[in-house]
Design an enzyme around this catalytic site. Structure first.
Site, PDB file in Angstrom:
ATOM      1  N   CYS A 186     -14.168  -9.081 -21.729  1.00  0.00           N
ATOM      2  CA  CYS A 186     -14.065  -7.643 -21.851  1.00  0.00           C
ATOM      3  C   CYS A 186     -12.637  -7.188 -21.573  1.00  0.00           C
ATOM      4  CB  CYS A 186     -14.987  -6.873 -20.892  1.00  0.00           C
ATOM      5  SG  CYS A 186     -16.706  -7.262 -21.126  1.00  0.00           S
ATOM      6  N   ARG A 206     -10.286 -10.797 -25.588  1.00  0.00           N
ATOM      7  CA  ARG A 206     -11.076 -10.916 -24.360  1.00  0.00           C
ATOM      8  C   ARG A 206     -12.574 -10.786 -24.615  1.00  0.00           C
ATOM      9  NH1 ARG A 206      -7.647 -10.191 -19.990  1.00  0.00           N
ATOM     10  NH2 ARG A 206      -9.442  -9.980 -18.648  1.00  0.00           N
ATOM     11  N   HIS A 219     -23.107 -47.587 -25.209  1.00  0.00           N
ATOM     12  CA  HIS A 219     -24.107 -47.381 -24.154  1.00  0.00           C
ATOM     13  C   HIS A 219     -25.002 -46.187 -24.470  1.00  0.00           C
ATOM     14  CE1 HIS A 219     -22.374 -50.520 -21.755  1.00  0.00           C
ATOM     15  NE2 HIS A 219     -21.173 -49.990 -21.947  1.00  0.00           N
ATOM     16  N   GLU A 248      -9.910 -32.932 -26.188  1.00  0.00           N
ATOM     17  CA  GLU A 248      -9.351 -31.656 -26.655  1.00  0.00           C
ATOM     18  C   GLU A 248      -9.535 -31.493 -28.170  1.00  0.00           C
ATOM     19  OE1 GLU A 248      -8.594 -29.032 -25.327  1.00  0.00           O
ATOM     20  OE2 GLU A 248      -7.218 -27.959 -26.641  1.00  0.00           O
ATOM     21  N   TRP A 270     -17.532  -8.371 -24.209  1.00  0.00           N
ATOM     22  CA  TRP A 270     -18.137  -9.700 -24.328  1.00  0.00           C
ATOM     23  C   TRP A 270     -19.395  -9.606 -23.484  1.00  0.00           C
ATOM     24  CZ3 TRP A 270     -19.783 -13.756 -21.258  1.00  0.00           C
ATOM     25  CH2 TRP A 270     -19.964 -14.988 -21.907  1.00  0.00           C
ATOM     26  N   ASN A 295     -14.991  -4.445 -16.618  1.00  0.00           N
ATOM     27  CA  ASN A 295     -14.894  -5.878 -16.902  1.00  0.00           C
ATOM     28  C   ASN A 295     -15.337  -6.601 -15.642  1.00  0.00           C
ATOM     29  OD1 ASN A 295     -14.112  -8.483 -17.585  1.00  0.00           O
ATOM     30  ND2 ASN A 295     -11.986  -8.140 -17.005  1.00  0.00           N
ATOM     31  N   GLY A 296     -16.317  -7.509 -15.771  1.00  0.00           N
ATOM     32  CA  GLY A 296     -16.814  -8.238 -14.606  1.00  0.00           C
ATOM     33  C   GLY A 296     -18.324  -8.153 -14.545  1.00  0.00           C
ATOM     34  N   LYS A 325     -11.183 -15.388 -24.736  1.00  0.00           N
ATOM     35  CA  LYS A 325     -10.058 -16.192 -24.270  1.00  0.00           C
ATOM     36  C   LYS A 325      -9.950 -16.242 -22.756  1.00  0.00           C
ATOM     37  CE  LYS A 325      -5.417 -17.387 -25.336  1.00  0.00           C
ATOM     38  NZ  LYS A 325      -5.876 -18.722 -25.760  1.00  0.00           N
ATOM     39  N   LYS A 379     -11.522 -28.387 -29.811  1.00  0.00           N
ATOM     40  CA  LYS A 379     -10.892 -27.493 -30.798  1.00  0.00           C
ATOM     41  C   LYS A 379     -11.782 -27.359 -32.022  1.00  0.00           C
ATOM     42  CE  LYS A 379      -8.487 -25.652 -29.326  1.00  0.00           C
ATOM     43  NZ  LYS A 379      -8.130 -25.795 -27.941  1.00  0.00           N
ATOM     44  N   GLU A 391     -15.108 -25.435 -31.261  1.00  0.00           N
ATOM     45  CA  GLU A 391     -14.836 -24.022 -30.949  1.00  0.00           C
ATOM     46  C   GLU A 391     -14.706 -23.168 -32.205  1.00  0.00           C
ATOM     47  OE1 GLU A 391     -11.924 -22.763 -27.420  1.00  0.00           O
ATOM     48  OE2 GLU A 391     -11.133 -24.448 -28.529  1.00  0.00           O
TER      49      GLU A 391
HETATM   50  C1  G6P Z   1     -11.577 -20.092 -22.170  1.00  0.00           C
HETATM   51  C2  G6P Z   1     -10.661 -20.299 -23.356  1.00  0.00           C
HETATM   52  C3  G6P Z   1     -10.122 -21.716 -23.356  1.00  0.00           C
HETATM   53  C4  G6P Z   1      -9.419 -22.001 -22.044  1.00  0.00           C
HETATM   54  C5  G6P Z   1     -10.358 -21.761 -20.865  1.00  0.00           C
HETATM   55  C6  G6P Z   1      -9.600 -21.814 -19.544  1.00  0.00           C
HETATM   56  O1  G6P Z   1     -12.739 -20.834 -22.327  1.00  0.00           O
HETATM   57  O2  G6P Z   1     -11.354 -20.043 -24.556  1.00  0.00           O
HETATM   58  O3  G6P Z   1      -9.206 -21.881 -24.418  1.00  0.00           O
HETATM   59  O4  G6P Z   1      -8.970 -23.322 -22.030  1.00  0.00           O
HETATM   60  O5  G6P Z   1     -10.926 -20.453 -20.944  1.00  0.00           O
HETATM   61  O6  G6P Z   1      -8.691 -20.743 -19.503  1.00  0.00           O
HETATM   62  P1  G6P Z   1      -7.391 -20.700 -18.656  1.00  0.00           P
HETATM   63  O7  G6P Z   1      -6.782 -19.359 -18.972  1.00  0.00           O
HETATM   64  O8  G6P Z   1      -7.821 -20.787 -17.214  1.00  0.00           O
HETATM   65  O9  G6P Z   1      -6.529 -21.835 -19.057  1.00  0.00           O
END
Ligand code: G6P
Length: 610
Positions: free
Chosen positions: A2, A27, A505, A482, A76, A102-103, A605, A486, A489
């Site tokens: 948010c 956000r 396994h 990673e 969000w 937000n929260g 994000k 990616k 996501e």
């Molecule tokens: C969210 C984002 C990710 C990020 C993670 C941790 O899930 O979508 O891309 O890696 O938060 O965020 P930070 O700001 O703590 O690196």
């Protein structure tokens, strides 16, 4: 999670609020809304499910609303599905208070039941509505009294923006465990979840601390602590350009940010290496401290956690000290073994991730020294850590991180080399070779990016696969985590990353004729071992896309169906180059599939709720 914004000044507020929201959409973006107060128009509230553009259309880009004070929100969803009624601002039953939040208000059920017993009727499923209704319940003409009494009852994390129709000459901003800044202008003031929303209007900002309440009027800001004592807030100047947070001709922020990696990594590294030695600002670790350090605890979430996974291999190799990597959300509740000789390394792009922040506070409480790797200057983690190493990536807007990951990794290398040089665990020559390789990384990243068409071609062959596996060993495994994240996501393809030796396994049962396996084989000491695993999946019909260094590409091509080659660098630095084709692969696959790359479904994000 948010984004909130507020404006009070002399101009029409709504277009400014919408512009601010457009920069906070990363956000959360399942619904959006604004409330504006205007003389003769009263409190006008417009909110709608869907992306911000729905709200822009409904309000004619804000022109349909009149007044110079207002608050806005991009959501969000946590409590209550995305819908018009659950969107913010939430408004009290008498229409006097508009609240953006937000929260999470953790005790909202108890408050709701209390208010319902007094006859208050709720219209939404949100936790936020209790704030608006509580304000109305306590309001007897004094806005600050009502705010004070309301806050006394709230538990949880919140950044709030409050507008009261009886006091349209002020906005109230409150912060408790969710980020909030105040933008200070000439004849106007703003509040926002982060600086990107205000930078077009002012570069002078104050970062609110937990428990603080800010009263914004057209001409200034007064800040009080939780005991209602006045606080003198320092004003910081934000020095990056607004263009840094715009697309600059690229179709997506993600593409722009992938392409910015050489420059971002250069900025992060180049000023910190002098004559073969690492010089880190604001970081003092004596040989004695490092000798006595019993453990390095890496704490992070998401991609930052994946940087931690690479860091474990790198730091253990360089320092010969135990390194434990843990998800921040697990650290908090696992009764971690931390002593005063433990160094907690906290990694966070935003510096606001609530689990990482809470874990950092827990590590501190347990006696650890905390060093943070953070991208956002002035963020809460940066302010609360004992020491900060900034990644100079610039603003990262795409939800899927790329340049932040790369610069975090660069800082990990710098940190490892710096500690190793202080501890004497690398020789002069080894240290100098690593420093030289680090300085050469940006140039090699450019080479990788120049060959992006190769990756685009493979993506065009693979974009319809229902499920994709990433396998690797050691550093290659850490990078595979990673690459897999990616891909899922942004393309919504199911994917798993596996330590190649572990596949048999259990998970190998999922390999069937045609399954796509991305095999990472850049860590040369284990190349042959990895190739054995490639043969195993090939024998079961898998189609294999190999990723390795140029010198091993031909060998890999004898078994793999396709090979992408990256330049060779120092073995410990190879992840920095390997991750780029994986980012590009995810990007081009998602592009082929027509996905909303910068705003993938269900994600945000900055994750500021537990
Ligand atoms: C969210 C984002 C990710 C990020 C993670 C941790 O899930 O979508 O891309 O890696 O938060 O965020 P930070 O700001 O703590 O690196």
């Amino acid at each position: 999670m948010c984004g909130i914004v507020g404006f009070i000044g002399a101009e029409e507020a709504a277009p400014i609020l919408l512009d601010g929201l457009s920069r906070l959409e990363y956000r959360g973006y399942d619904s959006a809304g604004v409330a504006v107060y205007g003389e003769g128009c009263g409190l006008q509230v417009v909110k709608a499910k869907g992306r911000l553009k729905v709200l822009e259309e409904l309000t004619q880009n804000g022109r349909a609303l009149h007044g110079a004070a207002g608050v806005g929100h991009t959501r969000w969803a946590t409590h209550g599905e995305p819908s018009d009624v659950n969107s913010h601002p939430q408004v009290s039953a008498d229409g006097r208070f508009a609240v953006v939040h937000n929260g999470i208000i953790e005790n909202y059920v108890e408050i709701k039941e209390f208010l319902q017993s007094k006859g208050v009727e709720f219209v939404s499923q949100t936790d936020t509505e209790v704030v608006a209704q509580l304000l109305e319940y306590y309001y007897k003409g004094g806005l600050l009294e009502a705010v004070g009494k309301t806050l006394e009852r709230l538990r949880g994390a919140y950044a709030l923006g409050i507008l009261c129709a009886d006091h349209p000459d002020m906005l109230i901003a409150v912060r408790q465990d969710s980020p909030l800044i105040v933008g200070r202008g000439e004849g106007f003031q703003m509040l926002a979840s982060d600086v990107t929303a205000v930078i077009k209007y002012t570069r002078e900002v104050s970062y609110l601390d937990d428990g603080e309440i800010a009263i914004l009027t057209r001409d200034g800001v007064e800040v009080m602590d939780r005991y209602h004592q006045r606080v003198d807030k320092p004003v910081s100047h934000v020095d990056w350009e607004i263009s840094a947070a715009e697309k600059g001709g690229y179709e997506h922020f993600m593409a722009k940010e992938i392409m910015e990696q050489p420059q971002a990594v250069r900025k992060t590294i180049s000023t910190r290496i002098r004559e073969g030695r690492v010089v880190m600002e604001g970081m003092e670790f004596s040989p004695a401290y490092l000798r006595d350090m019993d453990k390095l605890y890496i704490i992070a979430c998401g991609s930052s956690y994946h940087v931690g996974m690479v860091a474990k291999y790198v730091l253990e190799k360089l320092l010969r000290k135990p390194v434990e990597v843990t998800l921040a959300s697990e650290f908090r509740y696992c009764d971690p073994i931390v002593t005063k000789n433990t160094l907690a390394l906290v990694i966070s792009q935003s510096g606001e991730t609530i689990d990482t922040l809470a874990a950092m506070r827990e590590a501190k409480r347990l006696g650890a020294r905390v060093l943070a790797i953070v991208n956002v200057v002035g963020s809460t983690i940066a302010r609360e850590a004992d020491g900060v190493l900034y990644t100079w990536a610039g603003p990262e807007i795409a939800v899927a991180t790329t340049k932040a990951y790369s610069t975090q990794l660069a800082v990990v290398y710098l940190l490892g080399l710096s500690f190793a040089q202080t501890m004497g665990t690398v020789s002069e020559e080894e240290g100098a070779a690593l420093a030289e390789a680090l300085l050469a990384l940006p140039g090699k990243l450019e080479e990788v990016l120049e060959r992006r068409q190769d990756v685009q071609y493979f993506a065009s062959l693979c974009f319809n696969h229902p499920s994709i596996f990433f396998i690797g060993r050691n550093l290659d495994y850490a990078v595979g985590l990673e690459g897999s994240l990616k891909l899922k996501e942004i393309s919504y393809i199911h994917s798993e990353a596996y330590a190649a030796g572990e596949l048999k396994h259990g998970t190998i049962s999922l390999i069937e004729p045609g399954t796509l396996v991305v095999a990472l084989a850049s860590y040369s000491p284990l190349f042959e071992k990895l190739m054995s695993n490639v043969v195993e999946v090939k024998s079961r019909g898998a189609r294999v896309l190999g990723l390795t260094t140029a010198d091993l590409a031909e060998e890999m091509g004898k078994t793999a169906d396709y090979v992408i080659a990256v330049p060779r660098t120092h073995p410990l630095l190879q992840p920095s180059l390997d991750v780029v084709p994986l980012q590009l692969f995810a990007y081009y696959v998602a592009l082929q599939r027509g996905c909303d790359i910068d705003k993938p479904r269900n994600l945000a994000k900055s994750v500021t709720v537990e």
